[in-house]
Design an enzyme around this catalytic site. Structure first.
Site, mmCIF file in Angstrom:
data_model
loop_
_atom_site.group_PDB
_atom_site.id
_atom_site.type_symbol
_atom_site.label_atom_id
_atom_site.label_comp_id
_atom_site.label_asym_id
_atom_site.label_seq_id
_atom_site.Cartn_x
_atom_site.Cartn_y
_atom_site.Cartn_z
ATOM 1 N N CYS A 7 56.869 49.030 46.110
ATOM 2 C CA CYS A 7 55.393 49.886 46.141
ATOM 3 C C CYS A 7 55.444 50.684 44.881
ATOM 4 O O CYS A 7 56.021 51.717 44.730
ATOM 5 C CB CYS A 7 55.138 50.511 47.423
ATOM 6 S SG CYS A 7 53.593 51.409 47.480
ATOM 7 N N CYS A 10 54.805 54.341 45.995
ATOM 8 C CA CYS A 10 56.063 54.863 46.366
ATOM 9 C C CYS A 10 57.053 55.292 45.252
ATOM 10 O O CYS A 10 57.662 56.196 45.032
ATOM 11 C CB CYS A 10 56.732 54.024 47.454
ATOM 12 S SG CYS A 10 56.263 53.920 48.854
ATOM 13 N N ASP A 33 43.932 58.757 38.430
ATOM 14 C CA ASP A 33 43.949 57.260 38.329
ATOM 15 C C ASP A 33 44.182 56.766 36.883
ATOM 16 O O ASP A 33 43.595 57.540 35.977
ATOM 17 C CB ASP A 33 42.463 56.673 38.891
ATOM 18 C CG ASP A 33 42.580 55.020 39.358
ATOM 19 O OD1 ASP A 33 42.568 54.835 40.379
ATOM 20 O OD2 ASP A 33 42.813 54.434 38.187
ATOM 21 N N HIS A 49 55.153 56.062 52.947
ATOM 22 C CA HIS A 49 54.570 54.628 52.897
ATOM 23 C C HIS A 49 53.698 54.162 53.941
ATOM 24 O O HIS A 49 54.218 54.030 55.150
ATOM 25 C CB HIS A 49 55.381 53.525 52.651
ATOM 26 C CG HIS A 49 54.668 52.306 52.297
ATOM 27 N ND1 HIS A 49 54.225 51.819 50.847
ATOM 28 C CD2 HIS A 49 54.297 51.133 52.996
ATOM 29 C CE1 HIS A 49 53.726 50.670 51.144
ATOM 30 N NE2 HIS A 49 54.004 50.233 52.426
ATOM 31 N N GLY A 99 38.548 45.305 49.291
ATOM 32 C CA GLY A 99 38.636 45.488 47.815
ATOM 33 C C GLY A 99 39.937 46.290 47.488
ATOM 34 O O GLY A 99 40.114 46.895 46.294
ATOM 35 N N HIS A 104 49.237 50.751 49.412
ATOM 36 C CA HIS A 104 49.923 52.085 49.906
ATOM 37 C C HIS A 104 48.493 52.947 50.171
ATOM 38 O O HIS A 104 47.823 53.196 49.400
ATOM 39 C CB HIS A 104 50.967 52.725 48.998
ATOM 40 C CG HIS A 104 51.581 54.009 49.223
ATOM 41 N ND1 HIS A 104 52.774 54.279 49.142
ATOM 42 C CD2 HIS A 104 50.765 55.138 49.575
ATOM 43 C CE1 HIS A 104 52.800 55.740 49.458
ATOM 44 N NE2 HIS A 104 51.755 56.203 49.771
ATOM 45 N N HIS A 106 45.494 55.128 49.864
ATOM 46 C CA HIS A 106 45.064 56.086 48.993
ATOM 47 C C HIS A 106 43.635 56.415 49.254
ATOM 48 O O HIS A 106 42.649 55.458 49.465
ATOM 49 C CB HIS A 106 45.324 55.589 47.643
ATOM 50 C CG HIS A 106 44.825 54.227 47.268
ATOM 51 N ND1 HIS A 106 45.504 53.052 47.551
ATOM 52 C CD2 HIS A 106 43.915 53.887 46.533
ATOM 53 C CE1 HIS A 106 45.141 52.095 47.115
ATOM 54 N NE2 HIS A 106 43.774 52.553 46.642
HETATM 55 P P1 5GP Z 1 42.246 50.163 45.027
HETATM 56 O O1 5GP Z 1 41.708 49.138 44.485
HETATM 57 O O2 5GP Z 1 43.704 49.628 45.662
HETATM 58 O O3 5GP Z 1 41.737 50.862 45.994
HETATM 59 O O4 5GP Z 1 42.540 51.110 43.826
HETATM 60 C C1 5GP Z 1 44.062 51.146 43.235
HETATM 61 C C2 5GP Z 1 43.964 51.973 42.122
HETATM 62 O O5 5GP Z 1 44.849 52.516 41.621
HETATM 63 C C3 5GP Z 1 43.153 51.513 40.922
HETATM 64 O O6 5GP Z 1 41.944 52.500 40.770
HETATM 65 C C4 5GP Z 1 44.168 51.478 39.704
HETATM 66 O O7 5GP Z 1 43.573 52.018 38.243
HETATM 67 C C5 5GP Z 1 45.078 52.515 40.189
HETATM 68 N N1 5GP Z 1 46.551 52.494 39.853
HETATM 69 C C6 5GP Z 1 47.162 51.084 39.908
HETATM 70 N N2 5GP Z 1 48.425 51.359 39.186
HETATM 71 C C7 5GP Z 1 48.648 52.651 38.843
HETATM 72 C C8 5GP Z 1 49.638 53.267 38.491
HETATM 73 O O8 5GP Z 1 50.499 52.847 37.983
HETATM 74 N N3 5GP Z 1 49.360 54.537 38.051
HETATM 75 C C9 5GP Z 1 47.913 55.301 38.344
HETATM 76 N N4 5GP Z 1 47.775 56.437 37.989
HETATM 77 N N5 5GP Z 1 47.126 54.683 39.005
HETATM 78 C C10 5GP Z 1 47.100 53.282 39.244
HETATM 79 ZN ZN ZN Z 2 54.070 52.953 49.178
#
Ligand code: 5GP
Ligand code: ZN
Length: 119
Positions: A7, A10, A33, A49, A99, A104, A106
């Site tokens: 993950c 994680c 982000d 997690h 979406g 994990h 958030h």
């Molecule tokens: P979701 O679509 O799952 O709600 O949003 C995941 C968010 O995680 C996205 O806005 C994406 O830009 C962010 N994200 C994905 N990978 C990483 C990463 O490695 N580091 C950071 N800081 N943000 C990430």
């Molecule tokens: Zn996780």
């Protein structure tokens, strides 16, 4: 504490992927982000997690409550303007239809002067 080795969030908790931290305590981490939609865009996660909001159980209530109670102060600290003109958006994408891309749990905290990339 339970971590999933595959993950990415994680890995961020464990420091195996770098992040720009906003807040950290023993159970909670907030970080910017990597692809912000708005002038302020950070993610708030439980360090343990939990796959998604659809996986939340009564035992998670204390940490989720603490996460919610941190939002106003962290939003202000990161530059969200005061309520009511300012404020922020709190988003929790859940599952495919919701979406969610990273499995994990958030919360996105998104704010700052518009226009924003999404919304
Ligand atoms: P979701 O679509 O799952 O709600 O949003 C995941 C968010 O995680 C996205 O806005 C994406 O830009 C962010 N994200 C994905 N990978 C990483 C990463 O490695 N580091 C950071 N800081 N943000 C990430
Ligand atoms: Zn996780």
């Amino acid at each position: 504490m339970h971590h999933d080795p595959s993950c990415i969030f994680c890995k961020i908790v464990e420091g195996r992927i770098p992040s720009r931290k906003v807040y950290e305590d023993d159970e909670i981490l907030a970080f910017h982000d990597i692809h912000p939609w708005a002038p302020v865009h950070f993610l708030l996660i439980p360090k343990a997690h939990i796959t998604s909001m659809a996986h939340v159980e009564a035992a998670h209530a204390p940490v989720l409550g603490r996460m919610m109670s941190l939002v106003p102060e962290l939003a202000r600290q990161e530059g969200c303007r005061p309520y009511p003109e300012g404020g922020f958006r709190l988003v929790c994408n859940t599952g495919g239809d919701g979406g969610q891309e990273v499995p994990h749990l958030h919360f996105h905290v998104i704010g700052g002067p518009r226009p924003w990339l999404k919304g």
